[in-house]
Write an enzyme that holds these catalytic residues in place. Structure first.
Site, mmCIF file in Angstrom:
data_model
loop_
_atom_site.group_PDB
_atom_site.id
_atom_site.type_symbol
_atom_site.label_atom_id
_atom_site.label_comp_id
_atom_site.label_asym_id
_atom_site.label_seq_id
_atom_site.Cartn_x
_atom_site.Cartn_y
_atom_site.Cartn_z
ATOM 1 C CG ASP A 84 -0.248 -0.280 2.526
ATOM 2 O OD1 ASP A 84 0.991 -0.206 2.579
ATOM 3 O OD2 ASP A 84 -0.948 -0.575 3.510
ATOM 4 C CG ASP A 153 -8.471 0.378 18.792
ATOM 5 O OD1 ASP A 153 -8.564 -0.505 19.673
ATOM 6 O OD2 ASP A 153 -9.197 1.369 18.738
ATOM 7 C CG HIS A 157 -5.420 -1.650 8.656
ATOM 8 N ND1 HIS A 157 -5.426 -0.276 8.841
ATOM 9 C CD2 HIS A 157 -4.117 -2.007 8.794
ATOM 10 C CE1 HIS A 157 -4.197 0.136 9.066
ATOM 11 N NE2 HIS A 157 -3.392 -0.881 9.046
ATOM 12 C CD GLU A 162 -8.103 1.430 7.659
ATOM 13 O OE1 GLU A 162 -8.197 0.591 8.574
ATOM 14 O OE2 GLU A 162 -7.252 2.337 7.663
HETATM 15 P P1 PGA Z 1 2.621 -1.001 12.286
HETATM 16 O O1 PGA Z 1 1.487 -0.929 11.197
HETATM 17 O O2 PGA Z 1 3.584 -2.060 11.834
HETATM 18 O O3 PGA Z 1 3.249 0.362 12.293
HETATM 19 O O4 PGA Z 1 1.999 -1.350 13.587
HETATM 20 C C1 PGA Z 1 0.919 -2.094 10.698
HETATM 21 C C2 PGA Z 1 -0.287 -1.770 9.856
HETATM 22 O O5 PGA Z 1 -0.884 -0.690 10.010
HETATM 23 O O6 PGA Z 1 -0.670 -2.611 9.033
#
Ligand code: PGA
Length: 264
Positions: A84, A153, A157, A162
């Site tokens: 992404d 959280d 995703h 999302e």
């Molecule tokens: P992070 O992000 O590795 O910074 O926790 C992972 C994600 O958003 O897929």
């Protein structure tokens, strides 16, 4: 897996019990993930990889680079697709995923120019850019290994798919979840400058990889991991769709796995 053939009834897909590897430390996750990428390329030098950005895989990239510098692995025949990218954003912006990949990895390995693909965050039209990227992905003949993180959280995703993302989704422009914006804006010198949208590979793209690793480290991921593995398979937790894939490994440190044990 041939997801397109299964439309429009993805709910009829079989649900698998994913392999879950739990390490005492985050370094265990890093080492496991790096070794999977390195071993794949040693066995299949022309492998196609889907790779993530974010804080989770930083050390994985570092370990792979160390192996590259020791001459243990080469990307000379490999192809890399990123999951992404924000849109719109100048690609040279330090917070772009193109910058992340270039500075941490791509500029330091022997991958031929043209074998690394990331959505163009400066493309004029996000939808056209998503279509271009999806066509490239389809032309490769299949991704051998997809490495993923998981969102903050309870977003659960994967890529920037999302909550609400369809299991049949393809590379497209998406609006970011407010919870994602709150966490990710920390990576922008001026938090208000975070784009509200992104271009992401779709769930169907991810599920077409032959093998998938999802990496999660730290207690902040515990609720999302528990929801993903123990809750229903549904669009409100896009990572739960990985349970439709027969060859997924969840690679967790003890903290990220901490809410799994009570349910086991
Ligand atoms: P992070 O992000 O590795 O910074 O926790 C992972 C994600 O958003 O897929």
């Amino acid at each position: 897996m041939a997801l397109r053939e299964l439309q429009p009834s993805p709910e009829a897909l079989p649900v698998y019990e994913p392999e879950v590897r739990i390490f005492l430390t985050p370094e265990g996750v890093d080492n496991f993930a790096a070794s999977k990428v390195i071993t794949l390329l040693q066995n299949e030098p022309s492998a196609v990889l889907t790779l993530p950005t974010g804080s989770t895989p930083r050390e994985m990239y570092w370990l792979i680079l160390e192996a590259f510098n020791r001459g243990e692995v080469s990307f000379a025949q490999a192809t890399i697709f990123n999951l992404d990218e924000y849109w719109p954003l100048p690609p040279q912006d330090p917070a772009s995923y193109a910058s992340y990949m270039r500075t941490r990895f791509i500029n330091h390995i022997d991958i031929p120019r043209g074998n690394w693909h990331i959505p163009n965050s400066a493309a004029e039209g996000a939808n056209e850019e998503a279509t271009r990227f999806e066509a490239l992905l389809q032309q490769t003949g299949g991704v051998d290994l997809a490495v993923l993180g998981i969102g903050p959280d309870l977003t659960c995703h994967i890529g920037f798919n999302e909550p609400g993302s369809a299991v049949t989704s393809r590379t497209r422009y998406v609006e970011l979840d407010p919870r994602t914006l709150v966490v990710n804006q920390e990576h922008f010198p001026d938090p208000s400058q975070i784009p509200s949208g992104a271009i992401t590979q779709g769930i169907a793209d991810i599920l077409e990889a032959k093998r998938i690793l999802l990496l999660a480290k730290g207690g902040g991921k515990a609720r999302g991991i528990a929801r993903t593995l123990k809750g229903p398979v549904f669009a409100e937790a896009p990572a739960s769709f990985l349970r439709y894939h027969p060859n997924v490994t969840f690679v967790l440190d003890r903290d990220a796995a901490s809410l799994l044990k009570t349910n086991n």
